[in-house]
Design a protein around this motif. Structure first.
Motif, PDB file in Angstrom:
ATOM      1  N   ASN A 815      12.648 106.688  34.660  1.00  0.00           N
ATOM      2  CA  ASN A 815      11.210 106.686  34.376  1.00  0.00           C
ATOM      3  C   ASN A 815      10.397 107.429  35.426  1.00  0.00           C
ATOM      4  O   ASN A 815       9.176 107.514  35.320  1.00  0.00           O
ATOM      5  CB  ASN A 815      10.703 105.237  34.282  1.00  0.00           C
ATOM      6  N   ASN A 816      11.072 107.945  36.456  1.00  0.00           N
ATOM      7  CA  ASN A 816      10.408 108.627  37.572  1.00  0.00           C
ATOM      8  C   ASN A 816       9.430 107.710  38.298  1.00  0.00           C
ATOM      9  O   ASN A 816       8.436 108.154  38.867  1.00  0.00           O
ATOM     10  CB  ASN A 816       9.681 109.896  37.084  1.00  0.00           C
ATOM     11  N   ASP A 817       9.721 106.417  38.287  1.00  0.00           N
ATOM     12  CA  ASP A 817       8.867 105.451  38.975  1.00  0.00           C
ATOM     13  C   ASP A 817       9.134 105.442  40.477  1.00  0.00           C
ATOM     14  O   ASP A 817       8.203 105.421  41.276  1.00  0.00           O
ATOM     15  CB  ASP A 817       9.105 104.035  38.419  1.00  0.00           C
ATOM     16  N   HIS A 818      10.397 105.420  40.841  1.00  0.00           N
ATOM     17  CA  HIS A 818      10.715 105.337  42.265  1.00  0.00           C
ATOM     18  C   HIS A 818      11.934 106.184  42.610  1.00  0.00           C
ATOM     19  O   HIS A 818      12.815 106.406  41.775  1.00  0.00           O
ATOM     20  CB  HIS A 818      10.945 103.881  42.701  1.00  0.00           C
ATOM     21  N   ALA A 819      11.951 106.665  43.823  1.00  0.00           N
ATOM     22  CA  ALA A 819      13.076 107.432  44.366  1.00  0.00           C
ATOM     23  C   ALA A 819      13.626 106.661  45.554  1.00  0.00           C
ATOM     24  O   ALA A 819      12.902 106.385  46.520  1.00  0.00           O
ATOM     25  CB  ALA A 819      12.617 108.821  44.797  1.00  0.00           C
ATOM     26  N   GLU A 820      14.908 106.310  45.485  1.00  0.00           N
ATOM     27  CA  GLU A 820      15.540 105.578  46.592  1.00  0.00           C
ATOM     28  C   GLU A 820      16.274 106.572  47.475  1.00  0.00           C
ATOM     29  O   GLU A 820      17.140 107.306  47.004  1.00  0.00           O
ATOM     30  CB  GLU A 820      16.506 104.528  46.052  1.00  0.00           C
ATOM     31  N   TYR A 821      15.919 106.604  48.752  1.00  0.00           N
ATOM     32  CA  TYR A 821      16.425 107.660  49.627  1.00  0.00           C
ATOM     33  C   TYR A 821      17.525 107.159  50.550  1.00  0.00           C
ATOM     34  O   TYR A 821      17.677 105.961  50.807  1.00  0.00           O
ATOM     35  CB  TYR A 821      15.274 108.241  50.476  1.00  0.00           C
ATOM     36  N   ALA A 822      18.296 108.118  51.057  1.00  0.00           N
ATOM     37  CA  ALA A 822      19.238 107.886  52.155  1.00  0.00           C
ATOM     38  C   ALA A 822      19.257 109.165  52.981  1.00  0.00           C
ATOM     39  O   ALA A 822      19.198 110.266  52.440  1.00  0.00           O
ATOM     40  CB  ALA A 822      20.631 107.574  51.623  1.00  0.00           C
ATOM     41  N   TYR A 845       8.944 116.826  47.891  1.00  0.00           N
ATOM     42  CA  TYR A 845       9.607 117.152  46.628  1.00  0.00           C
ATOM     43  C   TYR A 845       9.320 116.070  45.586  1.00  0.00           C
ATOM     44  O   TYR A 845       8.957 116.369  44.442  1.00  0.00           O
ATOM     45  CB  TYR A 845      11.119 117.288  46.839  1.00  0.00           C
ATOM     46  N   CYS A 846       9.492 114.816  45.965  1.00  0.00           N
ATOM     47  CA  CYS A 846       9.257 113.716  45.026  1.00  0.00           C
ATOM     48  C   CYS A 846       7.787 113.634  44.620  1.00  0.00           C
ATOM     49  O   CYS A 846       7.455 113.326  43.470  1.00  0.00           O
ATOM     50  CB  CYS A 846       9.726 112.392  45.626  1.00  0.00           C
ATOM     51  N   ARG A 847       6.916 113.922  45.560  1.00  0.00           N
ATOM     52  CA  ARG A 847       5.488 113.913  45.240  1.00  0.00           C
ATOM     53  C   ARG A 847       5.162 114.986  44.198  1.00  0.00           C
ATOM     54  O   ARG A 847       4.442 114.748  43.233  1.00  0.00           O
ATOM     55  CB  ARG A 847       4.670 114.128  46.515  1.00  0.00           C
ATOM     56  N   GLN A 848       5.740 116.185  44.384  1.00  0.00           N
ATOM     57  CA  GLN A 848       5.517 117.265  43.421  1.00  0.00           C
ATOM     58  C   GLN A 848       6.111 116.920  42.053  1.00  0.00           C
ATOM     59  O   GLN A 848       5.581 117.336  41.021  1.00  0.00           O
ATOM     60  CB  GLN A 848       6.136 118.568  43.938  1.00  0.00           C
ATOM     61  N   LYS A 849       7.192 116.176  42.052  1.00  0.00           N
ATOM     62  CA  LYS A 849       7.851 115.787  40.804  1.00  0.00           C
ATOM     63  C   LYS A 849       7.065 114.712  40.065  1.00  0.00           C
ATOM     64  O   LYS A 849       7.302 114.457  38.895  1.00  0.00           O
ATOM     65  CB  LYS A 849       9.272 115.300  41.118  1.00  0.00           C
ATOM     66  N   GLY A 850       6.117 114.075  40.748  1.00  0.00           N
ATOM     67  CA  GLY A 850       5.323 113.025  40.124  1.00  0.00           C
ATOM     68  C   GLY A 850       5.887 111.634  40.287  1.00  0.00           C
ATOM     69  O   GLY A 850       5.422 110.687  39.642  1.00  0.00           O
ATOM     70  N   THR A 851       6.899 111.486  41.142  1.00  0.00           N
ATOM     71  CA  THR A 851       7.476 110.171  41.400  1.00  0.00           C
ATOM     72  C   THR A 851       6.422 109.281  42.055  1.00  0.00           C
ATOM     73  O   THR A 851       5.656 109.722  42.904  1.00  0.00           O
ATOM     74  CB  THR A 851       8.698 110.286  42.324  1.00  0.00           C
ATOM     75  N   LYS A 852       6.404 108.016  41.673  1.00  0.00           N
ATOM     76  CA  LYS A 852       5.327 107.137  42.140  1.00  0.00           C
ATOM     77  C   LYS A 852       5.590 106.554  43.530  1.00  0.00           C
ATOM     78  O   LYS A 852       4.660 106.423  44.333  1.00  0.00           O
ATOM     79  CB  LYS A 852       5.120 106.000  41.131  1.00  0.00           C
TER      80      LYS A 852
END
Length: 896
Positions: A815-822, A845-852
């Motif tokens: 859903n592009n709601d969240h990106a879990e990073y490592a 990158y995630c901000r440009q993708k629209g991730t919340k």
């Protein structure tokens, strides 16, 4: 595409039926009857303004009167009532609806919107999910939900069935009920206007109650969503599909050989193979495959052993195996000795192991014990034909006891019906796959083999490209745009070859000439012998109309050929616009093979690359294979291996093999061209000549369009995001290349891991990890760039060139709601700011993708990472159960 609010559809706590009815055999009556009979625990609320109760349940006048908000609404009202019903449900707060009503696209809601569009607009505004319209409904036996107008109930199982055809759903239900097969979900998609295959596969891929997914597909609406979802889910559980419309040709009026050859079914095959989906062709085959794969032990290999009490059924099994290109195992001498000790002297002394018709369970057990010890046997098929001497149940129990500790895959085939019915039930109860015919049993084994091959393709590390190459994309695009601005949709042969040369694809020297005398002068300059071809925007296949003459050895022959060519074509095609000729040097390579390499644009899956046997007989031979771009060297190799001509290219007798590496490189470069140049609709290189020295395109044609769509809509698979590369110099002067990860980076990733300290490993994996297995490393390097991303910090030059010093990666939910990073940086590099740079690049990158939201988990003793997160604006919360900090960064610009 998303799984937002899908739980309301598949795990509702309450259901309303809008259009419920007491009228016998009406959809509203059947829906209520099925819901009440299914054992659903939550409220079932019928809505009917004219009835006090439906099926003995209190009815409500309208949606507004419902006592609770329904999590799921089943809509079975006439078309005109659908939009008002949707508006009321949205106002009530309902988040999911099954729309059974058909014909919504044929009727208007107002002057500008159909009923269907108005319904979808309401759903989109309110994030309400819609299954349908024009569908059979939905069943989830595990929660007693039968929100369908099916005639047949189903039991609980581990298979999910998803279909676009309601008629096939009813047939499958009958088929499964007769065999006692249950389901985790039974889903009729209908017209897929909101919830489509991609959404459902994403949901079922992470559903613990679903062990395998079966699809009946008529068409795919959202190609990239489908492939992304299937690729992700197929790494965890088998996905099988049946596709209708197998023999429809998609491009009868194509301007190129490639377009004419690229049938819609071939393209679909290429797409699902890329996604790891196993294709079957009948309903019974689908269920057999699902049962086999769901019970499969770890796969050891593709060699089959057979034990049978009847030579005839054993031969049938071998015939079926060879027909499916399977491999029959060869028995070791020690195995034959072991079998000699326990079998009558008249046994077959080979595989299949015929243990004679009077074999009891004990003889089967001893034979199985001997055969399973043979290292050549990867899987075993045990067969039995009823006789007057033996008891099928006693034999079945002997087999079950003999194989209970085996880790090899065992399949059984008890032929017959009534006599062996009890034996089959024993196998079902013991969890051992069993089949009615030898052919079905062998087909099931080959499904295991093919499925494993698909998984290996998904996980295989591609070889590195032999040489770096930077195409002249701007130059190629300029050539194309000059033709477009001139009003042409076909490039001339010299233009097409110039575009190919921009991508490093070797072509024969070709020069345009306006007149016969110009052609003579050009031939003199090139040198003899030459080929002369007509140049016309209206003639695509020149050799078919006398527009090609080869092996011209002097000026007189060129002059004569050109004069005759003009006369012939002007008589046969008086309206054809002739631009003159092309003159090209003759390439003579004794023993060279003629290939076709090209691309066309499929209406569903977009650009597709074709490879096969070329030359003038290409459409008669029809030896070809297809693949979706982008390609790497591994995928290019698989494309070539999918054709019959591949066996000739490898060499035979005294014929040397051709330069396959250069062929693979040509396919990779063509793939680059397809990815970069959205203006290209069709492309042919036919023939592409190949021998041991390399490849050269003798002829080329390219069809173009000024209507270029973005890569997001044009390509079925997200290409490598090369635009995200960035050069970086740290304050201490260290140079880095920051770029997205590639599948080819797996060896460098292993090297990077080997240089991490135990503390680095502990902070990243929350434990001690000696070495990641290939399957896990493949998941980290072979990304779907639509969903996941990883950036590497690489030394670009010098003695350490290619070494990785740091990695940041994210997994983004569908859903592009969240990106879990490592993030990981080598200990000897820490303190230079590389970790922060990697984090900032990924956050942007995630901000440009629209991730919340950007989130992660950090161990309490990882003070360096906690400090960095604090500086970057993360909030943090301690999770006592997991003994970690969860760090969170909102990515909305107004919140950052």
């Amino acid at each position: 595409m998303s799984t937002i609010n899908m739980d309301h559809l598949f795990k509702p706590k309450s259901v309303a039926v809008i259009g419920a009815s007491n009228r016998p055999h009406s959809v509203g009556q059947v829906i209520m009857r099925n819901l009440l009979a299914g054992g659903f625990n939550g409220p079932i609320m019928p809505v009917n303004p004219k009835s006090q109760s439906i099926g003995g349940v209190l009815a409500y006048r309208d949606v507004e009167s419902l006592p609770v908000v329904p999590e799921l609404a089943v809509i079975c009202v006439p078309p005109k009532a659908v939009v008002p019903t949707m508006e009321c449900l949205a106002d009530k707060g309902c988040m999911a609806a099954i729309v059974l009503t058909a014909g919504l696209a044929a009727e208007m809601h107002d002057e500008t919107h159909t009923i269907k569009q108005a319904m979808l607009d309401i759903a989109a505004r309110n994030k309400m999910r819609i299954l349908g319209p024009n569908c059979l409904g939905l069943m989830v036996p595990g929660i007693g939900l039968n929100a369908s107008f099916s005639h047949q109930s189903i039991g609980t199982g581990k298979i999910a069935f998803v279909s676009q055809s309601g008629a096939l759903c009813t047939a499958v239900l009958d088929w499964a009920a007769a065999r006692g097969i249950g389901f985790s979900h039974f889903i009729s998609l209908g017209e897929c206007d909101d919830v489509d295959f991609g959404d459902v596969i994403d949901y079922l891929g992470s559903d613990p109650d679903t062990r395998s997914i079966m699809l009946y597909i008529e068409s795919i609406q959202e190609r990239r969503g489908f492939i992304s979802a299937a690729r992700a889910a197929s790494r965890n559980k088998p996905i099988l599909c049946i596709k209708s419309g197998r023999f429809a040709e998609g491009a009868a009026a194509a301007a190129s050989h490639t377009g004419a050859l690229a049938g819609a079914d071939d393209v679909f095959d290429a797409a699902i193979k890329r996604a790891g989906v196993l294709r079957v062709y009948t309903v019974s085959e689908m269920f057999s495959a699902a049962e086999t794969l769901s019970r499969m032990h770890p796969f050891r290999g593709d060699k089959l052993g057979i034990i049978t009490n009847g030579g005839g059924i054993g031969v049938l099994a071998v015939d079926a195996l060879i027909e499916r290109h399977g491999r029959l195992a060869h028995l070791e001498d020690s195995t034959i000795d072991a079998l000699n000790a326990v079998l009558p002297s008249t046994w077959s002394h080979a595989n299949p192991v015929d243990i004679i018709g009077d074999a009891p369970g004990e003889r089967y057990a001893k034979s199985i014990d001997a055969v399973l010890k043979d290292p050549n046997i990867d899987s075993l098929l045990v067969m039995h034909a009823p006789t007057a001497i033996t008891d099928p149940v006693e034999v079945a129990q002997g087999v079950i006891d003999a194989i209970k500790d085996s880790r090899k895959n065992i399949l059984t085939n008890w032929v017959g019906e009534a006599t062996v019915a009890k034996a089959r039930k024993l196998f079902y109860a013991a969890g051992i796959p069993t089949y009615r015919t030898p052919e079905n049993a062998v087909a099931a084994f080959q499904h295991m083999v093919n499925y494993r091959k698909l998984q290996e393709v998904l996980m295989e590390t591609p070889p590195s490209v032999p040489q770096d190459f930077t195409p002249e994309t701007d130059k190629a695009r300029k050539i194309i745009h000059l033709a477009i601005h001139a009003g042409r949709d076909m490039l001339t042969e010299p233009e097409a070859k110039a575009v190919l040369e921009c991508y490093g694809i070797n072509t024969v020297k070709t020069v345009a000439a306006h007149t016969v005398e110009d052609a003579v002068e050009t031939a003199d300059a090139i040198g003899y012998p030459v080929a002369l071809k007509i140049l016309s925007d209206d003639i695509s296949h020149k050799s078919d109309v006398g527009g090609v003459v080869l092996n011209l050895d002097n000026a007189d022959e060129v002059r004569a050929a050109g004069t005759k060519m003009l006369r012939t074509i002007e008589q046969a095609f008086p309206k054809a616009r002739l631009r003159g000729f092309t003159v090209q040097e003759m390439i003579k390579r004794a023993g060279a093979r003629e290939l076709i390499v090209g691309m066309t644009t499929d209406p569903i899956f977009g650009p597709v690359i074709l490879f096969g046997h070329g030359g003038v007989e290409v459409e008669v031979v029809r030896d070809r294979a297809m693949a979706l771009p982008p390609l790497n060297m591994k995928l290019a190799r698989e494309l070539v291996e999918g054709t019959r001509i591949y066996n000739l290219l490898r060499g035979y007798r005294d014929v040397p093999p051709v330069n396959l590496e250069q062929l693979y490189m040509t396919l990779v470069r063509l793939s680059q061209l397809v990815v970069h140049l959205g203006e290209v609709l069709e492309l042919d290189m036919n023939p592409l000549l190949i021998d041991q020295t390399g490849v050269i395109a003798l002829d080329a044609r390219i069809k173009v369009t000024p209507k270029v769509v973005s890569d997001d809509k044009r390509l079925a698979i997200h290409p490598y995001p090369r635009h995200l590369k960035q050069e970086l110099i740290l304050e201490d002067g260290t140079k880095y290349l920051l770029r997205p990860i590639k599948p080819e980076d797996e060896p460098a990733h292993y090297q990077f891991m080997s240089k991490l300290t135990p503390e680095d490993i502990h902070f990243r994996f929350f434990g001690s990890v000696r070495e990641l297995p290939h399957s896990e490393m493949a998941r980290q390097t072979q990304l779907d760039y639509d969903r996941d991303m990883a950036f590497l910090a690489i030394i670009p030059e010098g003695p350490e060139a290619g070494e990785i010093h740091g990695i940041v990666q994210v997994v983004i939910d569908p859903n592009n709601d969240h990106a879990e990073y490592a993030v990981m940086v080598r200990s000897d590099i820490k303190g230079r700011g590389l970790g922060r740079i990697l984090m900032e690049k990924m956050i942007e990158y995630c901000r440009q993708k629209g991730t919340k939201t950007f989130i992660g988990q950090v161990l309490p003793n990882n003070r360096r990472m906690l400090t960095l997160c604090e500086k970057l604006g993360f909030s943090r919360k301690y999770l006592a159960d997991e003994e970690v900090f969860e760090v969170t960064l909102p990515l909305h610009r107004d919140a950052s």
